[in-house]
Design a protein around this motif. Structure first.
Motif, PDB file in Angstrom:
ATOM      1  N   VAL A  63     -36.114 -70.170  82.526  1.00 27.91           N
ATOM      2  CA  VAL A  63     -37.303 -70.385  83.376  1.00 27.91           C
ATOM      3  C   VAL A  63     -37.854 -71.797  83.222  1.00 27.91           C
ATOM      4  O   VAL A  63     -38.133 -72.484  84.201  1.00 27.91           O
ATOM      5  CB  VAL A  63     -38.389 -69.328  83.053  1.00 27.91           C
ATOM      6  N   THR A  64     -38.009 -72.258  81.981  1.00 29.30           N
ATOM      7  CA  THR A  64     -38.613 -73.580  81.795  1.00 29.30           C
ATOM      8  C   THR A  64     -37.667 -74.706  82.224  1.00 29.30           C
ATOM      9  O   THR A  64     -38.131 -75.730  82.709  1.00 29.30           O
ATOM     10  CB  THR A  64     -39.073 -73.797  80.343  1.00 29.30           C
ATOM     11  N   PHE A  65     -36.352 -74.523  82.059  1.00 26.36           N
ATOM     12  CA  PHE A  65     -35.414 -75.520  82.581  1.00 26.36           C
ATOM     13  C   PHE A  65     -35.575 -75.601  84.093  1.00 26.36           C
ATOM     14  O   PHE A  65     -35.634 -76.694  84.664  1.00 26.36           O
ATOM     15  CB  PHE A  65     -33.962 -75.166  82.230  1.00 26.36           C
ATOM     16  N   SER A  66     -35.652 -74.453  84.751  1.00 27.01           N
ATOM     17  CA  SER A  66     -35.803 -74.425  86.209  1.00 27.01           C
ATOM     18  C   SER A  66     -37.077 -75.131  86.644  1.00 27.01           C
ATOM     19  O   SER A  66     -37.073 -75.908  87.605  1.00 27.01           O
ATOM     20  CB  SER A  66     -35.813 -72.988  86.713  1.00 27.01           C
ATOM     21  N   LEU A  67     -38.165 -74.876  85.919  1.00 28.23           N
ATOM     22  CA  LEU A  67     -39.437 -75.540  86.264  1.00 28.23           C
ATOM     23  C   LEU A  67     -39.347 -77.054  86.062  1.00 28.23           C
ATOM     24  O   LEU A  67     -39.795 -77.829  86.901  1.00 28.23           O
ATOM     25  CB  LEU A  67     -40.579 -74.963  85.433  1.00 28.23           C
ATOM     26  N   GLY A  68     -38.765 -77.449  84.942  1.00 25.69           N
ATOM     27  CA  GLY A  68     -38.599 -78.882  84.682  1.00 25.69           C
ATOM     28  C   GLY A  68     -37.697 -79.538  85.700  1.00 25.69           C
ATOM     29  O   GLY A  68     -37.963 -80.643  86.170  1.00 25.69           O
ATOM     30  N   ALA A  69     -36.596 -78.863  86.049  1.00 28.73           N
ATOM     31  CA  ALA A  69     -35.647 -79.432  87.012  1.00 28.73           C
ATOM     32  C   ALA A  69     -36.220 -79.469  88.428  1.00 28.73           C
ATOM     33  O   ALA A  69     -35.767 -80.267  89.258  1.00 28.73           O
ATOM     34  CB  ALA A  69     -34.357 -78.617  86.998  1.00 28.73           C
ATOM     35  N   LEU A  70     -37.203 -78.637  88.698  1.00 30.59           N
ATOM     36  CA  LEU A  70     -37.819 -78.609  90.023  1.00 30.59           C
ATOM     37  C   LEU A  70     -38.726 -79.824  90.262  1.00 30.59           C
ATOM     38  O   LEU A  70     -38.831 -80.307  91.398  1.00 30.59           O
ATOM     39  CB  LEU A  70     -38.645 -77.310  90.169  1.00 30.59           C
ATOM     40  N   VAL A  71     -39.308 -80.344  89.210  1.00 35.60           N
ATOM     41  CA  VAL A  71     -40.252 -81.472  89.348  1.00 35.60           C
ATOM     42  C   VAL A  71     -39.630 -82.678  90.063  1.00 35.60           C
ATOM     43  O   VAL A  71     -40.198 -83.167  91.030  1.00 35.60           O
ATOM     44  CB  VAL A  71     -40.854 -81.854  87.971  1.00 35.60           C
ATOM     45  N   PRO A  72     -38.471 -83.184  89.629  1.00 41.72           N
ATOM     46  CA  PRO A  72     -37.912 -84.346  90.336  1.00 41.72           C
ATOM     47  C   PRO A  72     -37.346 -83.985  91.719  1.00 41.72           C
ATOM     48  O   PRO A  72     -37.099 -84.874  92.528  1.00 41.72           O
ATOM     49  CB  PRO A  72     -36.807 -84.849  89.412  1.00 41.72           C
TER      50      PRO A  72
END
Length: 193
Positions: free
Chosen positions: A180-189
């Motif tokens: 979940v947190t990888f997905s959230l982080g990867a969504l930012v850029p």
């Protein structure tokens, strides 16, 4: 040059200071237990890796002057690939760690069952090394060894550094947290595209 580096290293380590009992404010330093299960660690690494790896991937495609749809496709692909990879990696890591800790507890239980006197002496010695007078350390070891569950719990904490009451961590919790947190982080850029 080496003596200066060593001195700088000693000074940097000394700035952290020793943790000693104090009566001042705690500023929320009491743990909720999330850090002990591996879930918090997985979340922090997940968001960081998501941000960095997907930003690098997206910047590479954007720098190559690719169409926006291709940049978005690359970003989504990086998000999914990274999230699944991080989730699977955290699951495997926590699963292996849990199995090792369970094995250590099993071996300690075996030692307590097969050599209770030796384990009692070992516990007394551990307390003596911590500064407890020998007679008191022996008495404490005898009392703690009377109940097998208390003896195993005490040996796990004192000898192995494992807290059986906190649990040994959840592979699924760490995997989900990382995913979940990888997905959230990867969504930012990816959002600007």
């Amino acid at each position: 040059m080496l003596p200066q580096l060593q001195a700088a290293h000693r000074n940097a380590r000394g700035r952290r200071g020793r943790l000693v009992p104090h009566s001042g404010p705690t500023d929320g330093e009491q743990s909720t237990g999330a850090g002990k299960t591996g879930t918090l660690r997985a979340a922090i690494f997940g968001v960081n890796d998501g941000l960095v790896s997907n930003a690098a991937l997206i910047m590479g495609f954007a720098g190559a002057d690719q169409p926006r749809t291709l940049i978005v496709l690359a970003g989504i692909s990086g998000l999914l690939a990274g999230a699944f990879s991080m989730g699977a990696g955290e699951y495997l890591s926590m699963r292996v760690q849990r199995e090792v800790l369970e094995r250590m507890l099993h071996l300690e239980a075996h030692e307590l069952g097969s050599d209770p006197d030796g384990e009692m002496a070992e516990l007394a010695e551990l307390y003596e090394r911590k500064g407890v007078p020998a007679e008191l350390a022996q008495s404490l070891a005898v009392e703690l060894s009377k109940d097998p569950e208390t003896a195993l719990d005490t040996h796990a904490r004192e000898e192995l550094g494992i807290d059986p009451q906190e649990g040994l961590g959840s592979p699924w919790g760490a995997a989900a947290s990382s995913f979940v947190t990888f997905s959230l982080g990867a969504l930012v850029p990816l959002v600007p595209f």
